[in-house]
Enzyme design. Structure first.
Site, PDB file in Angstrom:
ATOM      1  N   LYS A 143       0.589  -8.046  -2.881  1.00 19.09           N
ATOM      2  CA  LYS A 143      -0.673  -7.485  -3.364  1.00 19.09           C
ATOM      3  C   LYS A 143      -0.458  -6.060  -3.850  1.00 19.09           C
ATOM      4  CE  LYS A 143      -4.048  -5.980  -0.617  1.00 19.09           C
ATOM      5  NZ  LYS A 143      -4.498  -4.650  -1.160  1.00 19.09           N
TER       6      LYS A 143
ATOM      7  N   THR B 280     -17.766  -5.189 -19.784  1.00 16.82           N
ATOM      8  CA  THR B 280     -16.642  -4.347 -19.375  1.00 16.82           C
ATOM      9  C   THR B 280     -15.781  -5.060 -18.335  1.00 16.82           C
ATOM     10  OG1 THR B 280     -17.878  -2.326 -19.836  1.00 16.82           O
ATOM     11  CG2 THR B 280     -15.993  -2.135 -18.353  1.00 16.82           C
TER      12      THR B 280
ATOM     13  N   THR C 173     -13.622  -5.395   4.807  1.00 16.76           N
ATOM     14  CA  THR C 173     -13.391  -5.620   6.232  1.00 16.76           C
ATOM     15  C   THR C 173     -13.468  -4.346   7.062  1.00 16.76           C
ATOM     16  OG1 THR C 173     -11.004  -5.516   5.832  1.00 16.76           O
ATOM     17  CG2 THR C 173     -12.004  -7.707   5.915  1.00 16.76           C
TER      18      THR C 173
ATOM     19  N   GLN D 240      -9.279  -1.285  10.362  1.00 20.66           N
ATOM     20  CA  GLN D 240     -10.009  -2.539  10.192  1.00 20.66           C
ATOM     21  C   GLN D 240     -10.954  -2.756  11.370  1.00 20.66           C
ATOM     22  OE1 GLN D 240      -9.698  -4.292   7.462  1.00 20.66           O
ATOM     23  NE2 GLN D 240      -7.901  -3.285   6.606  1.00 20.66           N
TER      24      GLN D 240
ATOM     25  N   GLY E  89      -0.572  -6.103   5.797  1.00 20.93           N
ATOM     26  CA  GLY E  89       0.113  -4.908   5.326  1.00 20.93           C
ATOM     27  C   GLY E  89       1.021  -4.295   6.361  1.00 20.93           C
ATOM     28  N   ARG E  90       0.491  -3.348   7.110  1.00 20.40           N
ATOM     29  CA  ARG E  90       1.300  -2.533   8.007  1.00 20.40           C
ATOM     30  C   ARG E  90       2.145  -3.286   9.037  1.00 20.40           C
ATOM     31  NH1 ARG E  90      -3.559   1.863   8.003  1.00 20.40           N
ATOM     32  NH2 ARG E  90      -4.658  -0.074   7.534  1.00 20.40           N
TER      33      ARG E  90
ATOM     34  N   ASP F 295      -5.196  -6.434  -6.980  1.00 21.87           N
ATOM     35  CA  ASP F 295      -6.407  -6.150  -6.202  1.00 21.87           C
ATOM     36  C   ASP F 295      -7.078  -4.881  -6.725  1.00 21.87           C
ATOM     37  OD1 ASP F 295      -8.324  -5.933  -4.190  1.00 21.87           O
ATOM     38  OD2 ASP F 295      -6.914  -5.069  -2.744  1.00 21.87           O
ATOM     39  N   LEU F 296      -7.824  -5.021  -7.838  1.00 20.61           N
ATOM     40  CA  LEU F 296      -8.481  -3.850  -8.438  1.00 20.61           C
ATOM     41  C   LEU F 296      -9.997  -3.894  -8.291  1.00 20.61           C
ATOM     42  CD1 LEU F 296      -6.318  -3.412 -11.670  1.00 20.61           C
ATOM     43  CD2 LEU F 296      -6.008  -2.386  -9.412  1.00 20.61           C
ATOM     44  N   LYS F 297     -10.537  -4.987  -7.785  1.00 26.37           N
ATOM     45  CA  LYS F 297     -11.968  -5.082  -7.445  1.00 26.37           C
ATOM     46  C   LYS F 297     -12.866  -4.606  -8.593  1.00 26.37           C
ATOM     47  CE  LYS F 297     -11.072  -4.251  -2.498  1.00 26.37           C
ATOM     48  NZ  LYS F 297      -9.645  -3.844  -2.562  1.00 26.37           N
ATOM     49  N   PHE F 298     -12.722  -5.228  -9.748  1.00 28.16           N
ATOM     50  CA  PHE F 298     -13.530  -4.825 -10.903  1.00 28.16           C
ATOM     51  C   PHE F 298     -15.020  -4.962 -10.609  1.00 28.16           C
ATOM     52  CE2 PHE F 298      -9.591  -6.441 -13.103  1.00 28.16           C
ATOM     53  CZ  PHE F 298      -9.115  -5.178 -13.451  1.00 28.16           C
ATOM     54  N   HIS F 299     -15.785  -3.945 -10.999  1.00 25.74           N
ATOM     55  CA  HIS F 299     -17.230  -3.921 -10.737  1.00 25.74           C
ATOM     56  C   HIS F 299     -17.869  -3.024 -11.792  1.00 25.74           C
ATOM     57  CE1 HIS F 299     -20.664  -3.239  -7.548  1.00 25.74           C
ATOM     58  NE2 HIS F 299     -21.105  -3.729  -8.695  1.00 25.74           N
ATOM     59  N   ASP F 300     -18.455  -3.647 -12.811  1.00 30.19           N
ATOM     60  CA  ASP F 300     -19.028  -2.891 -13.924  1.00 30.19           C
ATOM     61  C   ASP F 300     -20.019  -3.797 -14.636  1.00 30.19           C
ATOM     62  OD1 ASP F 300     -19.315  -0.963 -16.092  1.00 30.19           O
ATOM     63  OD2 ASP F 300     -17.357  -0.181 -15.467  1.00 30.19           O
TER      64      ASP F 300
ATOM     65  N   ASP G 172       0.839  -1.206   0.000  1.00 31.17           N
ATOM     66  CA  ASP G 172       0.000   0.000   0.000  1.00 31.17           C
ATOM     67  C   ASP G 172       0.870   1.250   0.000  1.00 31.17           C
ATOM     68  OD1 ASP G 172      -2.350  -1.502  -0.023  1.00 31.17           O
ATOM     69  OD2 ASP G 172      -2.343  -1.704   2.157  1.00 31.17           O
TER      70      ASP G 172
END
Length: 232
Positions: free
Chosen positions: A33, A69, A119, A189, A209-210, A60-65, A11
């Site tokens: 990631k 597309t 989350t 979170q 991550g952190r 991790d692009l979370k496609f939603h269309d 991140d």
């Protein structure tokens, strides 16, 4: 071939710090990631550099269309040679099936998983959307939809993994963010578990991550967590 359970979340706002961290880690101990901020800033060039260093990548692009597309976006992402990509389960059955079909035609299909419930969201956030369900009920419904649509797994909170394991079986991949070692802060979170708790509950892969990226010694932090979960 090893199958690292830890996916380190890069991140970062740019390539330099992401590459600097990657050079301190080992592809035998983790996957990486790359999310929206970093990919938007750097594009596919960073992915190529990371993969040349031996790392497998969760894009991790979370496609939603609309279905077409989303399918074309998944096909383009798969062509980059990444290990895993994701879409939003809330895109619905037609979108999920179109994404799965598009990925399945690739020479080396990546794992395709769906995001159930972020989350960072809690019961109040769900109620604000006008959805009359608990987090667990919503996650289970979306996970079953993803499985029925042919996807390889879902992103979910570790708190829902035991429930999903019972209903989705042992081969369905459960990728869990919100993982925090006992000594780490919760940050933003809301629904979290320790690495050991998450794997024992049924998680397949842990997104961390952190606790690693901000550690004084990221490699040692990664080694410590791997030591804690060895054999689980």
């Amino acid at each position: 071939m090893s199958d690292p359970k830890i996916i380190v979340a890069l991140d970062y706002p740019g390539a330099a710090p992401a590459l600097a961290l990657a050079h301190r880690l080992s592809p035998e101990l983790c996957r990486l990631k790359v999310g929206k901020e970093l990919f938007t800033a750097t594009g596919p060039a960073l992915l190529e550099k990371l993969m040349k260093s031996g790392f497998e990548i969760f894009l991790d692009l979370k496609f939603h269309d609309i279905p077409n597309t989303t399918a074309q976006a998944c096909k383009a992402a798969a062509s980059l040679g990444v290990w895993m990509i994701n879409v939003h389960a809330l895109g619905g059955r037609k979108m999920l099936e179109a994404a799965q079909l598009a990925v399945s035609t690739c020479a080396q299909p990546p794992k395709l998983i769906a995001v159930t419930l972020l989350t960072s969201m809690n019961q109040q956030d769900i109620s604000d959307l006008g959805i009359n369900a608990t987090p667990g009920e919503m996650v289970l419904r979306l996970a079953k939809l993803a499985q029925d649509s042919g996807l390889d797994g879902v992103v979910c909170s570790a708190m829902e993994t035991a429930l999903l394991r019972r209903h989705c079986g042992s081969k369905f991949s459960l990728v869990t963010p919100g993982i925090r070692p006992l000594e780490a802060s919760l940050d933003d979170q809301s629904r979290v578990m320790t690495p050991e708790e998450a794997l024992m509950a049924g998680s397949s892969y842990l997104v961390i991550g952190r606790p690693i990226t901000r550690a004084v010694d990221p490699l040692q932090a990664l080694l410590d967590i791997n030591s804690q979960i060895r054999g689980l």
